[in-house]
Design a protein around this motif. Structure first.
Motif, PDB file in Angstrom:
ATOM      1  N   ALA B  66      -5.108  -0.862  -8.279  1.00  0.00           N
ATOM      2  CA  ALA B  66      -5.221  -0.608  -9.718  1.00  0.00           C
ATOM      3  C   ALA B  66      -5.381   0.887  -9.995  1.00  0.00           C
ATOM      4  CB  ALA B  66      -6.404  -1.381 -10.292  1.00  0.00           C
ATOM      5  N   ILE B  67      -6.242   1.546  -9.234  1.00  0.00           N
ATOM      6  CA  ILE B  67      -6.459   2.987  -9.453  1.00  0.00           C
ATOM      7  C   ILE B  67      -5.187   3.756  -9.125  1.00  0.00           C
ATOM      8  CG2 ILE B  67      -7.755   4.997  -8.624  1.00  0.00           C
ATOM      9  CD1 ILE B  67     -10.129   3.092  -8.162  1.00  0.00           C
ATOM     10  N   ASN B  68      -4.582   3.398  -8.002  1.00  0.00           N
ATOM     11  CA  ASN B  68      -3.379   4.127  -7.596  1.00  0.00           C
ATOM     12  C   ASN B  68      -2.223   3.931  -8.571  1.00  0.00           C
ATOM     13  OD1 ASN B  68      -4.220   5.495  -5.289  1.00  0.00           O
ATOM     14  ND2 ASN B  68      -4.015   3.688  -4.018  1.00  0.00           N
ATOM     15  N   THR B  69      -1.932   2.674  -8.914  1.00  0.00           N
ATOM     16  CA  THR B  69      -0.735   2.430  -9.711  1.00  0.00           C
ATOM     17  C   THR B  69      -0.914   2.803 -11.178  1.00  0.00           C
ATOM     18  OG1 THR B  69      -1.371   0.133 -10.093  1.00  0.00           O
ATOM     19  CG2 THR B  69       0.027   0.562  -8.198  1.00  0.00           C
ATOM     20  N   LEU B  73      -0.990   7.525  -8.681  1.00  0.00           N
ATOM     21  CA  LEU B  73       0.293   7.607  -7.980  1.00  0.00           C
ATOM     22  C   LEU B  73       1.414   6.931  -8.772  1.00  0.00           C
ATOM     23  CD1 LEU B  73      -0.925   6.612  -4.386  1.00  0.00           C
ATOM     24  CD2 LEU B  73      -0.603   8.921  -5.289  1.00  0.00           C
ATOM     25  N   ARG B  74       2.633   7.345  -8.477  1.00  0.00           N
ATOM     26  CA  ARG B  74       3.797   6.702  -9.076  1.00  0.00           C
ATOM     27  C   ARG B  74       4.767   6.301  -7.963  1.00  0.00           C
ATOM     28  NH1 ARG B  74       5.935  10.393 -13.949  1.00  0.00           N
ATOM     29  NH2 ARG B  74       7.194   8.532 -14.337  1.00  0.00           N
ATOM     30  N   GLY B  75       5.369   5.138  -8.134  1.00  0.00           N
ATOM     31  CA  GLY B  75       6.350   4.653  -7.164  1.00  0.00           C
ATOM     32  C   GLY B  75       7.743   4.670  -7.754  1.00  0.00           C
ATOM     33  N   LEU B  76       8.707   4.218  -6.977  1.00  0.00           N
ATOM     34  CA  LEU B  76      10.070   4.165  -7.508  1.00  0.00           C
ATOM     35  C   LEU B  76      10.105   3.221  -8.702  1.00  0.00           C
ATOM     36  CD1 LEU B  76      12.176   3.959  -4.205  1.00  0.00           C
ATOM     37  CD2 LEU B  76      11.605   5.974  -5.570  1.00  0.00           C
ATOM     38  N   ILE B  77       9.474   2.074  -8.521  1.00  0.00           N
ATOM     39  CA  ILE B  77       9.373   1.119  -9.626  1.00  0.00           C
ATOM     40  C   ILE B  77       7.896   0.821  -9.859  1.00  0.00           C
ATOM     41  CG2 ILE B  77      11.657   0.114  -9.222  1.00  0.00           C
ATOM     42  CD1 ILE B  77       8.663  -1.935  -8.363  1.00  0.00           C
ATOM     43  N   GLY B  78       7.599   0.217 -10.976  1.00  0.00           N
ATOM     44  CA  GLY B  78       6.205  -0.109 -11.264  1.00  0.00           C
ATOM     45  C   GLY B  78       6.129  -1.239 -12.274  1.00  0.00           C
ATOM     46  N   TYR B  79       5.023  -1.256 -12.991  1.00  0.00           N
ATOM     47  CA  TYR B  79       4.781  -2.317 -13.981  1.00  0.00           C
ATOM     48  C   TYR B  79       4.218  -1.668 -15.248  1.00  0.00           C
ATOM     49  CZ  TYR B  79       5.122  -5.233  -9.823  1.00  0.00           C
ATOM     50  OH  TYR B  79       5.563  -5.829  -8.674  1.00  0.00           O
ATOM     51  N   ALA B 198       1.773   1.585  -0.710  1.00  0.00           N
ATOM     52  CA  ALA B 198       2.066   2.128   0.628  1.00  0.00           C
ATOM     53  C   ALA B 198       3.445   2.761   0.701  1.00  0.00           C
ATOM     54  CB  ALA B 198       1.947   1.030   1.679  1.00  0.00           C
ATOM     55  N   VAL B 199       4.368   2.326  -0.153  1.00  0.00           N
ATOM     56  CA  VAL B 199       5.719   2.902  -0.115  1.00  0.00           C
ATOM     57  C   VAL B 199       5.965   3.823  -1.317  1.00  0.00           C
ATOM     58  CG1 VAL B 199       6.799   1.170   1.353  1.00  0.00           C
ATOM     59  CG2 VAL B 199       6.632   0.745  -1.087  1.00  0.00           C
ATOM     60  N   TYR B 200       4.906   4.272  -1.940  1.00  0.00           N
ATOM     61  CA  TYR B 200       5.062   5.300  -2.962  1.00  0.00           C
ATOM     62  C   TYR B 200       5.271   6.639  -2.237  1.00  0.00           C
ATOM     63  CZ  TYR B 200       3.325   2.311  -6.802  1.00  0.00           C
ATOM     64  OH  TYR B 200       3.171   1.340  -7.745  1.00  0.00           O
ATOM     65  N   PRO B 201       6.093   7.509  -2.785  1.00  0.00           N
ATOM     66  CA  PRO B 201       6.324   8.798  -2.129  1.00  0.00           C
ATOM     67  C   PRO B 201       5.014   9.493  -1.761  1.00  0.00           C
ATOM     68  CG  PRO B 201       7.804   8.552  -3.970  1.00  0.00           C
ATOM     69  CD  PRO B 201       6.878   7.372  -4.020  1.00  0.00           C
ATOM     70  N   MET B 202       5.070  10.248  -0.677  1.00  0.00           N
ATOM     71  CA  MET B 202       3.864  10.897  -0.155  1.00  0.00           C
ATOM     72  C   MET B 202       4.249  12.300   0.330  1.00  0.00           C
ATOM     73  SD  MET B 202       1.460   9.350   2.843  1.00  0.00           S
ATOM     74  CE  MET B 202       0.657   8.108   1.887  1.00  0.00           C
ATOM     75  N   PRO B 203       3.480  13.332   0.010  1.00  0.00           N
ATOM     76  CA  PRO B 203       3.875  14.687   0.422  1.00  0.00           C
ATOM     77  C   PRO B 203       3.549  14.926   1.900  1.00  0.00           C
ATOM     78  CG  PRO B 203       1.836  14.770  -0.812  1.00  0.00           C
ATOM     79  CD  PRO B 203       2.231  13.330  -0.771  1.00  0.00           C
ATOM     80  N   ALA B 223      -1.862  13.731  -6.103  1.00  0.00           N
ATOM     81  CA  ALA B 223      -1.456  12.927  -7.253  1.00  0.00           C
ATOM     82  C   ALA B 223       0.026  13.093  -7.571  1.00  0.00           C
ATOM     83  CB  ALA B 223      -2.279  13.329  -8.468  1.00  0.00           C
ATOM     84  N   SER B 224       0.612  11.977  -7.985  1.00  0.00           N
ATOM     85  CA  SER B 224       1.929  12.047  -8.624  1.00  0.00           C
ATOM     86  C   SER B 224       1.852  11.415 -10.016  1.00  0.00           C
ATOM     87  CB  SER B 224       2.977  11.327  -7.771  1.00  0.00           C
ATOM     88  OG  SER B 224       2.560  10.010  -7.476  1.00  0.00           O
ATOM     89  N   GLY B 225       0.718  10.779 -10.309  1.00  0.00           N
ATOM     90  CA  GLY B 225       0.520  10.121 -11.603  1.00  0.00           C
ATOM     91  C   GLY B 225      -0.203  11.020 -12.590  1.00  0.00           C
ATOM     92  N   PRO B 226      -0.649  10.455 -13.701  1.00  0.00           N
ATOM     93  CA  PRO B 226      -1.258  11.277 -14.759  1.00  0.00           C
ATOM     94  C   PRO B 226      -2.626  11.866 -14.418  1.00  0.00           C
ATOM     95  CG  PRO B 226      -1.245   8.946 -15.344  1.00  0.00           C
ATOM     96  CD  PRO B 226      -0.433   9.066 -14.112  1.00  0.00           C
ATOM     97  N   TYR B 227      -3.265  11.344 -13.392  1.00  0.00           N
ATOM     98  CA  TYR B 227      -4.585  11.865 -13.012  1.00  0.00           C
ATOM     99  C   TYR B 227      -4.582  12.288 -11.545  1.00  0.00           C
ATOM    100  CZ  TYR B 227      -6.027   9.739 -17.387  1.00  0.00           C
ATOM    101  OH  TYR B 227      -6.131   9.414 -18.714  1.00  0.00           O
ATOM    102  N   MET B 228      -5.481  13.185 -11.222  1.00  0.00           N
ATOM    103  CA  MET B 228      -5.662  13.606  -9.825  1.00  0.00           C
ATOM    104  C   MET B 228      -7.149  13.543  -9.501  1.00  0.00           C
ATOM    105  SD  MET B 228      -5.266  17.736 -10.120  1.00  0.00           S
ATOM    106  CE  MET B 228      -6.527  18.732 -10.939  1.00  0.00           C
ATOM    107  N   ILE B 229      -7.446  13.565  -8.212  1.00  0.00           N
ATOM    108  CA  ILE B 229      -8.864  13.591  -7.827  1.00  0.00           C
ATOM    109  C   ILE B 229      -9.434  14.946  -8.243  1.00  0.00           C
ATOM    110  CG2 ILE B 229     -10.493  13.439  -5.910  1.00  0.00           C
ATOM    111  CD1 ILE B 229      -8.447  11.762  -4.393  1.00  0.00           C
TER     112      ILE B 229
END
Lengths: 321, 610
Positions: B66-69, B73-79, B198-203, B223-229
């Motif tokens: 929940a926190i990641n998605t 983080l962002r994946g190729l696809i989501g919800y 686990a298959v979301y892009p990773m640097p 982070a790739s999503g709207p928030y970062m640590i």
């Protein structure tokens, strides 16, 4: 004295090693067994389980793991000295966890200890010198309440009244003293008081009993016969002799609370060493369990040593050479 | 002129007012005003309890999903992170669109959006190589992927994992924007598998420093999503040695997220992420009562904790507080598992009789009553089958209280029972039942015992602190347990079939097919199974057939068909409750929704008074 301390330190080392050995043995005798299952996902293959076991060192016999731990402990590891390894659960070095949690627990104990020793001894002395008066009965009433009230209930009630209803104190949680001294005291006053209540009651009772016993001794009668004031008799002669068992108990109680203030830590969300120990044990996080147990064992040994040395100063009859 | 302007203004105001009321009602939020800003604080019970220290490659805890998605983080696809069926619908995230598979359902081609960037301190565009790196990191066994079993359908995955190839041949990245994935076989739910973190892009420049150290990247997640640590911008990535854990996450008690300055809302959809609060704080608290006290006082806004019955009562009985309680389908089933190899449960009539005998309503009450879930009448929750089995009630009894008459009528057909439908055989006496030591297990156990006693079955109960490792070890040959429950990994019915009933998924330890459905004689010795090992029914072929179907009505119907066979013919379980996620929020929350995919608060859509 130096020889005595050296001998005690040597024995302390042996005791700590035995405690660690027992911790390892208990961990391996737990019925739910293999911690690797916890880190291998929902449907692990035998290969992935084997990899987890290898990574955690669980593929080796327990005595080899123990040997490696002792070696790492003595020589240090990549996270510093003493080498305590890294938590299975959090991937946080155990040393870092202990350093983070220890001040919370130690400050909790320190504050509570000051309250209970001052309160307990004062009530005990008052009760002894005003024996069978209203003050004595009130003091013994306090003792009864203090001993029989469960800490968790007292903690919850204290929170409800002083934080929730009156707003006089901070709520639960821990505020580091370095960040906000006011917030620290505001949040710690309730856990200090609650933790101190039980001990203050026990200490009051104990002080009263030992002091009454001492007050009946011949040398007290002699002191009175010499014309010393009652205050001097109490403070210089009776109380000093009565303190020996209290000091012993005080040292041991402080040491035991290093890992044993779990209920207070839990109710007030302080998350010190006690809570860390419980949480790690439930989740089979061996390195963290061992780290906390080790710290607890060291605390017991050190406090024992301090108590023994303190004896020599309190009671001139005690000498070690 | 004024009048002409005034009317539309009035109309617009009225429409806006009605719309805001509807939005608020739909979201279940107690307040009408939705504002950006503020801090959303979540109290977390006891400890974070991550399965892999928050490292996306291995982390399997739903709340970490929940926190990641939603946030990090962002994946190729989501919800879209909403409740109900809409929340299970796949939408594009980093990819420009959700691709239709080609090459007979075996090829998926994605194009990355423009303007998507890593948060500090990486500060560069997210590329196809980042996706490839994430999958390869996942494939390397030493990195501890905990749900890597979903991805061997990618061509060359196994070969790479075994160290026999330098890259995964089924992933092609011809340029920084394009990703082509080839599968070995058509896999209808593959897009949903790509929706897992686990298959979301990773640097690679950061994650490579934690190669072979599962979980260690968790304190350095970029982070790739709207928030970062919080504190990500202070992370020194000039070398692996220079990196120190990001300050906003101590790994134990606190995780703070702040806005990612490199996130562009224009590359995202507001339907997926509104990102209202400026800050999120996840705080571990050892006192559950305190968590709910703080929610009541507005010091916390939400929780990841199991509320006590007292708290439930407070929020269900007190009308002024009821609006702060939300109960949503968690897409999970609680059940009693019966081992098909162990007497007396090696007889299907005994298993059916158990289904008739159990007081399911009492079981639900033990969990907290209707707010905790819906009485289950088959295996896969109706919410995941688009209600295709809503009229399927093979063991329905009045009030779901069980029926002794029907149970004994079924039991009479068993080889173990006498003509009265009561088991008198020694196989029914002192049957081993494994349970846990949790309070709720102590409440449900007598109900199971009472139901079985009506059939003449008695138990030797073994209470274990952490019963799963016991029932997951096939050589323990556990006949029955009331500890079992299962939740989806993603919103496809397949996640309730393969791991739980496919005979090929049975493994010696960590096994989740507790009933051993589909066990073949050839597996018996290696698994240490003793008992009735011949003639165990199988759904393997049906599962293969369904798994090939693309997402949609036919696929759902196919898995519903397997559910019918399992529930009424093979009968490995007594399913008794489809669980709800119960959430209690604070009066400060001005907007709240449920994320059906993650089974937790839709953090992407919450808002608080700032």
């Amino acid at each position: 004295m130096a020889l005595y301390i050296a001998r005690r330190l040597l024995w302390a080392g042996v005791v700590v090693l035995i405690v660690l050995l027992l911790t390892y043995a208990v961990f391996y005798l737990l019925p739910a067994g293999d911690p690797a299952l916890r880190f291998a996902g929902k449907s692990p293959t035998p290969e992935s389980l084997a990899l987890v076991r290898e990574r955690l060192g669980l593929d080796q016999p327990w005595y080899e793991q123990y040997g490696k731990f002792v070696k790492s402990f003595v020589a240090g590891d990549e996270w510093g000295w003493p080498g305590l390894g890294i938590s299975y659960n959090t991937q946080v070095p155990v040393l870092e966890q202990v350093k983070d949690r220890a001040p919370r627990t130690l400050l909790l104990i320190l504050g509570a200890a000051i309250i209970w020793i001052v309160l307990g001894v004062a009530i005990g002395v008052l009760s002894a010198i005003r024996r069978r008066t209203l003050a004595d009965r009130a003091a013994m009433g306090f003792v009864l309440i203090g001993i029989s009230t469960p800490v968790f209930w007292l903690g919850l009630m204290a929170l409800y009244i002083f934080w929730n209803q009156l707003g006089w104190t901070g709520g639960t949680g821990y505020v580091p003293i370095s960040e906000d001294p006011g917030g620290f005291f505001s949040h710690m006053i309730l856990p200090w008081t609650v933790l101190a209540m039980l001990f203050a009651a026990i200490y009051a009772r104990m002080t009263r009993n030992t002091l009454l016993e001492t007050l009946g001794e011949d040398y007290i009668r002699t002191a009175r016969a010499k014309g010393l004031s009652e205050r001097k008799v109490i403070t210089h002669h009776a109380l000093r002799a009565s303190l020996a068992p209290i000091v012993t108990m005080f040292g041991m109680d402080i040491a035991l609370l290093v890992g044993g203030a779990i209920i207070t830590e839990s109710v007030f969300n302080i998350q010190g060493l006690g809570w860390l120990a419980i949480d790690s044990a439930v989740s089979q996080d061996l390195p963290t369990v061992v780290g906390v147990v080790l710290l607890g064992a060291v605390a017991v040994v050190i406090m024992n040593l301090i108590v023994d040395i303190a004896y020599a100063f309190i009671d001139p009859r005690v000498r070690y050479e | 002129m004024k009048r002409r302007v005034a009317f539309p203004v009035v109309a617009l105001v009225a429409i806006a007012a009605v719309a805001s009321l509807l939005v608020s009602a739909a979201s279940g939020g107690p307040e009408k005003k939705i504002a950006k800003g503020g801090t959303y604080t979540v109290g977390w019970e006891s400890s974070f309890g991550w399965t892999d220290s928050f490292d996306p490659t291995g982390e399997y805890l739903a709340n970490a999903f929940a926190i990641n998605t939603n946030l990090l983080l962002r994946g190729l696809i989501g919800y879209n992170h909403v409740g109900g069926p809409a929340g299970a619908k796949i939408v594009p995230d980093l990819a420009t669109k959700v691709p239709k598979p080609t090459n007979g359902g075996k090829r998926y081609t994605f194009t990355l959006k423009n303007g998507v960037r890593w948060g500090p301190p990486v500060n560069r565009a997210i590329t196809s190589a980042d996706f490839r790196y994430a999958v390869e990191r996942l494939a390397r066994p030493k990195n501890g992927a905990q749900y890597g079993f979903y991805y061997p359908v990618i061509k060359g995955f196994d070969k790479y994992a075994a160290g026999k190839a330098k890259s995964i041949s089924g992933i092609k990245t011809p340029n920084p924007k394009t990703i082509i994935i080839d599968l070995t076989t058509p896999t209808g739910d593959f897009l949903m598998r790509l929706g897992m973190p686990a298959v979301y892009p990773m640097p690679q420049e950061v994650a490579k420093c934690f190669e072979g150290k599962p979980g260690a990247y968790g304190r350095y997640v970029i982070a790739s999503g709207p928030y970062m640590i919080e504190g990500s911008d202070d992370l020194d990535i000039s070398s692996c040695g220079a990196m120190k854990p990001i300050s906003g996450y101590d790994g134990q008690t606190r995780l703070n997220l702040v806005r990612n300055p490199n996130y562009r809302a224009s590359t995202d959809s507001a339907k997926a992420r509104e990102s209202n609060p400026d800050r999120f704080e996840f705080i571990v608290n050892s006192n559950i009562d305190d968590i709910y006290n703080k929610i009541g006082r507005g010091e916390y806004d939400d929780s990841y904790a199991t509320a006590s019955p007292k708290v439930f009562r407070e929020y269900t009985v007190n009308a002024s507080k009821r609006k702060y309680l939300h109960s949503n389908s968690a897409d999970g089933t609680y059940y009693i598992t019966m081992n098909l190899t162990q007497p007396p449960f090696d007889d299907v009539h005994v298993r059916k009789a158990m289904n008739w005998a159990l007081d399911r309503e009492a079981m639900r009450r033990a969990w907290g009553g209707p707010v905790s879930g819906v009485v289950a009448e088959h295996i896969i929750p109706n919410s995941m089958l688009a209600n295709r089995l809503k009229n399927f009630h093979p063991f329905r009894t009045p009030g779901n209280r069980g029926s002794v008459t029907k149970a004994r009528a079924e039991m009479r057909k068993s080889k173990y029972a006498n003509s009265g439908g009561v088991c008198t055989a020694k196989e029914c006496k002192n049957v081993l039942l494994v349970t846990d030591v949790r309070a709720v297990d102590k409440l449900t156990l007598p109900i199971v015992q009472a139901g079985a006693a009506k059939l003449g079955i008695t138990f030797t109960v073994r209470s274990v602190n952490g019963a799963y490792p016991v029932i997951q070890t096939t050589s323990k040959n556990v006949p029955i347990s009331n500890r079992a429950r299962w939740f989806k990994d993603f919103a496809d019915a397949s996640t309730f079939i393969g791991p739980l009933f496919d005979g090929r998924s049975i493994i010696p330890s960590g096994n989740t097919n507790y009933s051993l459905v589909g066990l073949k004689p050839g597996q018996v010795d290696a698994l240490g199974v003793k008992g009735t090992t011949k003639g165990i029914p199988s759904i393997d072929a049906m599962n293969d057939r369904c798994q090939k179907l693309a997402l949609g009505a036919r696929r759902t119907s196919c898995f519903a068909g397997i559910d019918k066979v399992l529930t009424s013919k093979i009968v490995p379980w007594v399913p008794y409750m489809w669980a709800n996620t119960v959430t209690i929020i604070s009066p400060n929350v001005t907007k709240w929704n449920f994320d059906q995919n993650a089974g937790f608060t839709a953090l992407a859509h919450v808002a608080v008074k700032s």
